[in-house]
Write a protein that holds these residues in place. Structure first.
Motif, PDB file in Angstrom:
ATOM      1  N   ALA A 116       0.843  -1.192   0.000  1.00 19.04           N
ATOM      2  CA  ALA A 116       0.000   0.000   0.000  1.00 19.04           C
ATOM      3  C   ALA A 116       0.881   1.245   0.000  1.00 19.04           C
ATOM      4  O   ALA A 116       2.056   1.185   0.358  1.00 19.04           O
ATOM      5  CB  ALA A 116      -0.920  -0.010   1.225  1.00 19.04           C
ATOM      6  N   LYS A 119      -1.584   7.597   2.125  1.00 17.92           N
ATOM      7  CA  LYS A 119      -2.654   8.485   1.680  1.00 17.92           C
ATOM      8  C   LYS A 119      -2.148   9.923   1.656  1.00 17.92           C
ATOM      9  O   LYS A 119      -1.380  10.348   2.525  1.00 17.92           O
ATOM     10  CB  LYS A 119      -3.849   8.395   2.636  1.00 17.92           C
ATOM     11  CG  LYS A 119      -4.644   7.120   2.518  1.00 17.92           C
ATOM     12  CD  LYS A 119      -5.852   7.159   3.453  1.00 17.92           C
ATOM     13  CE  LYS A 119      -6.677   5.888   3.323  1.00 17.92           C
ATOM     14  NZ  LYS A 119      -7.824   5.890   4.266  1.00 17.92           N
ATOM     15  N   GLY A 241      -2.600   6.998   7.071  1.00 19.45           N
ATOM     16  CA  GLY A 241      -3.117   5.743   6.549  1.00 19.45           C
ATOM     17  C   GLY A 241      -2.542   5.426   5.180  1.00 19.45           C
ATOM     18  O   GLY A 241      -1.705   6.157   4.652  1.00 19.45           O
ATOM     19  N   THR A 242      -3.009   4.331   4.626  1.00 21.80           N
ATOM     20  CA  THR A 242      -2.487   3.871   3.343  1.00 21.80           C
ATOM     21  C   THR A 242      -3.605   3.485   2.393  1.00 21.80           C
ATOM     22  O   THR A 242      -4.751   3.273   2.807  1.00 21.80           O
ATOM     23  CB  THR A 242      -1.566   2.649   3.528  1.00 21.80           C
ATOM     24  OG1 THR A 242      -2.306   1.595   4.185  1.00 21.80           O
ATOM     25  CG2 THR A 242      -0.339   2.995   4.351  1.00 21.80           C
ATOM     26  N   GLU A 243      -3.259   3.411   1.109  1.00 22.55           N
ATOM     27  CA  GLU A 243      -4.179   2.949   0.077  1.00 22.55           C
ATOM     28  C   GLU A 243      -3.548   1.757  -0.637  1.00 22.55           C
ATOM     29  O   GLU A 243      -2.374   1.830  -1.032  1.00 22.55           O
ATOM     30  CB  GLU A 243      -4.463   4.067  -0.923  1.00 22.55           C
ATOM     31  CG  GLU A 243      -5.191   5.249  -0.312  1.00 22.55           C
ATOM     32  CD  GLU A 243      -5.334   6.411  -1.288  1.00 22.55           C
ATOM     33  OE1 GLU A 243      -6.382   7.088  -1.208  1.00 22.55           O
ATOM     34  OE2 GLU A 243      -4.414   6.626  -2.098  1.00 22.55           O
ATOM     35  N   LYS A 250      -8.211  -5.132 -10.098  1.00 25.56           N
ATOM     36  CA  LYS A 250      -9.608  -4.910  -9.715  1.00 25.56           C
ATOM     37  C   LYS A 250     -10.611  -5.502 -10.704  1.00 25.56           C
ATOM     38  O   LYS A 250     -11.755  -5.772 -10.340  1.00 25.56           O
ATOM     39  CB  LYS A 250      -9.865  -3.422  -9.510  1.00 25.56           C
ATOM     40  CG  LYS A 250      -9.629  -2.552 -10.731  1.00 25.56           C
ATOM     41  CD  LYS A 250      -9.783  -1.073 -10.367  1.00 25.56           C
ATOM     42  CE  LYS A 250      -9.527  -0.179 -11.564  1.00 25.56           C
ATOM     43  NZ  LYS A 250      -9.603   1.258 -11.189  1.00 25.56           N
ATOM     44  N   ASP A 256     -12.546  -5.082  -1.267  1.00 24.51           N
ATOM     45  CA  ASP A 256     -13.530  -4.472  -0.368  1.00 24.51           C
ATOM     46  C   ASP A 256     -13.738  -3.010  -0.774  1.00 24.51           C
ATOM     47  O   ASP A 256     -13.173  -2.523  -1.761  1.00 24.51           O
ATOM     48  CB  ASP A 256     -13.117  -4.619   1.104  1.00 24.51           C
ATOM     49  CG  ASP A 256     -11.892  -3.792   1.477  1.00 24.51           C
ATOM     50  OD1 ASP A 256     -11.434  -2.958   0.679  1.00 24.51           O
ATOM     51  OD2 ASP A 256     -11.374  -3.988   2.598  1.00 24.51           O
ATOM     52  N   SER A 257     -14.554  -2.292  -0.023  1.00 28.37           N
ATOM     53  CA  SER A 257     -14.919  -0.919  -0.399  1.00 28.37           C
ATOM     54  C   SER A 257     -13.729   0.038  -0.370  1.00 28.37           C
ATOM     55  O   SER A 257     -13.763   1.101  -0.992  1.00 28.37           O
ATOM     56  CB  SER A 257     -16.014  -0.394   0.543  1.00 28.37           C
ATOM     57  OG  SER A 257     -15.571  -0.429   1.893  1.00 28.37           O
ATOM     58  N   SER A 258     -12.667  -0.348   0.328  1.00 27.19           N
ATOM     59  CA  SER A 258     -11.457   0.483   0.387  1.00 27.19           C
ATOM     60  C   SER A 258     -10.397   0.045  -0.622  1.00 27.19           C
ATOM     61  O   SER A 258      -9.316   0.636  -0.682  1.00 27.19           O
ATOM     62  CB  SER A 258     -10.863   0.450   1.806  1.00 27.19           C
ATOM     63  OG  SER A 258     -11.774   0.975   2.748  1.00 27.19           O
ATOM     64  N   GLY A 259     -10.685  -0.993  -1.382  1.00 23.37           N
ATOM     65  CA  GLY A 259      -9.755  -1.441  -2.406  1.00 23.37           C
ATOM     66  C   GLY A 259      -8.802  -2.537  -1.988  1.00 23.37           C
ATOM     67  O   GLY A 259      -7.929  -2.933  -2.770  1.00 23.37           O
ATOM     68  N   TYR A 260      -8.949  -3.059  -0.755  1.00 21.56           N
ATOM     69  CA  TYR A 260      -8.077  -4.142  -0.294  1.00 21.56           C
ATOM     70  C   TYR A 260      -8.593  -5.488  -0.801  1.00 21.56           C
ATOM     71  O   TYR A 260      -9.797  -5.693  -0.956  1.00 21.56           O
ATOM     72  CB  TYR A 260      -8.004  -4.160   1.240  1.00 21.56           C
ATOM     73  CG  TYR A 260      -7.258  -2.979   1.812  1.00 21.56           C
ATOM     74  CD1 TYR A 260      -5.868  -3.000   1.951  1.00 21.56           C
ATOM     75  CD2 TYR A 260      -7.933  -1.833   2.214  1.00 21.56           C
ATOM     76  CE1 TYR A 260      -5.180  -1.917   2.463  1.00 21.56           C
ATOM     77  CE2 TYR A 260      -7.250  -0.733   2.733  1.00 21.56           C
ATOM     78  CZ  TYR A 260      -5.873  -0.787   2.846  1.00 21.56           C
ATOM     79  OH  TYR A 260      -5.188   0.299   3.346  1.00 21.56           O
ATOM     80  N   GLN A 282      -7.175  -7.341   2.897  1.00 22.21           N
ATOM     81  CA  GLN A 282      -8.124  -6.869   3.905  1.00 22.21           C
ATOM     82  C   GLN A 282      -7.852  -7.580   5.232  1.00 22.21           C
ATOM     83  O   GLN A 282      -7.944  -8.802   5.324  1.00 22.21           O
ATOM     84  CB  GLN A 282      -9.552  -7.171   3.450  1.00 22.21           C
ATOM     85  CG  GLN A 282     -10.636  -6.739   4.418  1.00 22.21           C
ATOM     86  CD  GLN A 282     -11.988  -7.339   4.049  1.00 22.21           C
ATOM     87  OE1 GLN A 282     -12.150  -8.557   4.021  1.00 22.21           O
ATOM     88  NE2 GLN A 282     -12.964  -6.496   3.769  1.00 22.21           N
TER      89      GLN A 282
END
Length: 312
Positions: A116, A119, A241-243, A250, A256-260, A282
């Motif tokens: 990740a 952010k 935090g991280t992305e 994808k 999941d909704s956060s991209g994990y 996730q």
């Protein structure tokens, strides 16, 4: 000219602790494997100045730990290709194709350990002052501001650890924390509280940064009173935090909704033979130790899957 196609038992994308651990286990299992990393292996660990929570080392520099992991994987027979970027993937139960700038890899199993990225600080002038006063790696950029006032935004372990590192260079380090508590380790927080160079500002949020070519002040707002004021400083380091790096996958992998990446406890994704490990997955905790655990499980699961394929 068309690219050469190479066949593998296991391809690992991402060379942080999860990917390197998977490479160690895969090499020990005598799998034909390749670890791809578009930078130097090590991931976020390499940018950590000091690590004090990894078993077996009371304290070790992040780069040194990454180098030891790489050395162990290579000595066991793992092939590592740094600085070759993945340009596309095509993932199915029956076939997995990964195209890089150099080759096309056809692999029986795939471990996604791309990690990740930090952010971005959500202020209007972030892009204007990126690398000109706004930074996300104290180890990389802290020394540029020796003798200056710097701020750290964030509330977890990374924010605390990097603030402590910045005291080596800064005349003053201001911790800007929007709540009245930190989520990081108490021992690190206590060390910061005792450091005469550190000022902790609870219940304040960063609103913006200003300057001409480089940052020279920050505007902060009190989260309880809405009072605003300016801080004279030269740099702001963000740890909010991280992305996850999952854009490549994808279309094929459930996120999941956060991209994990969503996996089960065997690190298995929705596609047979494809696994995820480390910060890209996730999960509730993201530490070096949890990444190493993920990498272990993913490699063992991949080995078992390959054995099952051979019986068919």
């Amino acid at each position: 000219m068309s690219k050469e196609i190479k066949d593998l038992d296991l391809l690992i994308i991402g060379g942080g602790p999860a990917g390197l651990t998977a490479a160690i286990y895969g090499a020990r299992a005598k799998l034909s494997l390749l670890l791809l990393e578009n930078q130097m292996v090590g991931g976020q660990v390499r940018s950590s100045y000091t690590i004090e929570n990894y078993p077996g080392f009371k304290t070790i520099e992040g780069g040194a730990l990454a180098d030891l992991m790489k050395e162990q994987a290579v000595e066991l027979g793992a092939e590592i290709d740094e600085f070759d970027s993945v340009v596309s993937v095509n993932l199915k139960d029956e076939e997995k194709l990964i195209e890089t700038k150099k080759y096309i890899y056809r692999t029986k199993t795939l471990i996604i350990s791309t990690g990740a990225t930090p952010k971005k600080i959500p202020v209007p002038n972030e892009s204007k002052f990126s690398s000109k006063g706004i930074h996300y790696c104290a180890v990389c950029d802290g020394a540029m501001y020796e003798g200056s006032t710097m701020a750290v935004v964030g509330g977890g372990n990374s924010a605390l650890e990097e603030a402590l590192f910045l005291t080596k260079f800064a005349s003053k380090v201001i911790m800007i924390r929007r709540y009245d508590y930190f989520k990081g380790e108490k021992a690190t927080l206590e060390e910061l509280e005792k450091n005469p160079k550190v000022e902790i500002m609870y219940n304040w949020d960063l609103v913006n940064v200003e300057g001409e070519k480089f940052v020279n002040k920050a505007i902060i707002r009190n989260t309880k009173t809405n009072e605003e004021k300016e801080l004279e400083l030269e740099a702001v380091f963000g740890y909010i935090g991280t992305e996850p790096k999952t854009d490549l996958f994808k279309e094929f992998i459930n996120l999941d909704s956060s991209g994990y990446v969503i996996t089960d406890d065997r690190m298995t994704t929705n596609i047979k033979g494809v696994y995820a490990a480390g910060d890209v997955r996730q999960k509730p905790f993201r530490q070096i130790t949890t990444a190493v655990s993920d990498g272990t499980i993913a490699a063992l699961a991949a080995e078992k899957y390959i054995e099952e394929l051979s019986r068919k």
